[in-house]
Design a protein around this motif. Structure first.
Motif, short mmCIF file in Angstrom:
data_model
loop_
_atom_site.label_atom_id
_atom_site.label_comp_id
_atom_site.label_asym_id
_atom_site.label_seq_id
_atom_site.Cartn_x
_atom_site.Cartn_y
_atom_site.Cartn_z
N VAL A 34 4.58 1.06 1.61
CA VAL A 34 5.75 1.73 1.04
C VAL A 34 5.46 3.22 0.94
N GLN A 35 6.51 4.01 0.98
CA GLN A 35 6.36 5.45 0.86
C GLN A 35 6.19 5.81 -0.61
N ASP A 36 5.16 6.62 -0.92
CA ASP A 36 4.90 7.05 -2.29
C ASP A 36 5.65 8.36 -2.54
N HIS A 37 6.72 8.27 -3.35
CA HIS A 37 7.53 9.44 -3.65
C HIS A 37 6.95 10.18 -4.86
N HIS A 38 6.92 11.49 -4.81
CA HIS A 38 6.33 12.30 -5.89
C HIS A 38 7.40 12.87 -6.80
N ILE B 57 0.85 -1.19 0.00
CA ILE B 57 0.00 0.00 0.00
C ILE B 57 0.89 1.23 0.00
N LYS B 58 0.65 2.14 -0.97
CA LYS B 58 1.44 3.36 -1.08
C LYS B 58 0.88 4.42 -0.13
N VAL B 59 1.80 5.08 0.60
CA VAL B 59 1.42 6.07 1.59
C VAL B 59 2.20 7.35 1.33
N VAL B 60 1.51 8.49 1.34
CA VAL B 60 2.17 9.78 1.23
C VAL B 60 2.64 10.15 2.64
N GLY B 61 3.92 10.39 2.79
CA GLY B 61 4.46 10.70 4.10
C GLY B 61 5.42 9.61 4.56
#
Length: 119
Positions: A114-118, A72-76
């Motif tokens: 996992v961290q979602d990088h922008h 699951i992608k997470v912002v932060g």
């Protein structure tokens, strides 16, 4: 009843519990204790339970099912996992640090984040 009377009653109660006239207020819910009370060897209980899961190869194990869920992608940098959106079906909230490069795993349910990088 005074202080001395309360101490005497407490000591009498402890002596009765030790002599097994009264049941102990502590409960033992271990598999070993249950198997001894039922007259079933502990190895049979564990072996039969494991054998039940191993019999049907058409069904996937719980770990195989959870590993099929993509991370699951997470912002932060932190994920908050509760296991389910319904609190009755979930687990205690677990805050998971996502600073590592590989997916972080929830210790209760096994979901990966996992961290979602922008970038």
């Amino acid at each position: 009843m005074g202080v001395e009377g309360a101490k005497m009653a407490s000591n009498l109660l402890k002596a009765l519990i030790r002599s097994q006239i009264l049941p102990s207020p502590r409960r033992n819910f271990s598999v070993a204790a249950a198997s001894i009370q039922l007259g079933i060897p502990t190895d049979d209980l564990v072996g039969n339970h494991t054998a039940k899961w191993m019999q049907d190869r058409s069904k996937k194990s719980p770990m195989e099912l959870i590993n099929e869920v993509p991370p699951i992608k997470v912002v932060g940098r932190t994920a908050a996992c509760e296991g389910d959106t319904n609190p009755a079906l979930g687990h205690p909230i677990e805050f998971i640090c996502l600073d590592l490069h590989e997916p972080a795993v929830c210790k209760y349910c096994g979901l990966r984040y996992v961290q979602d990088h922008h970038h």
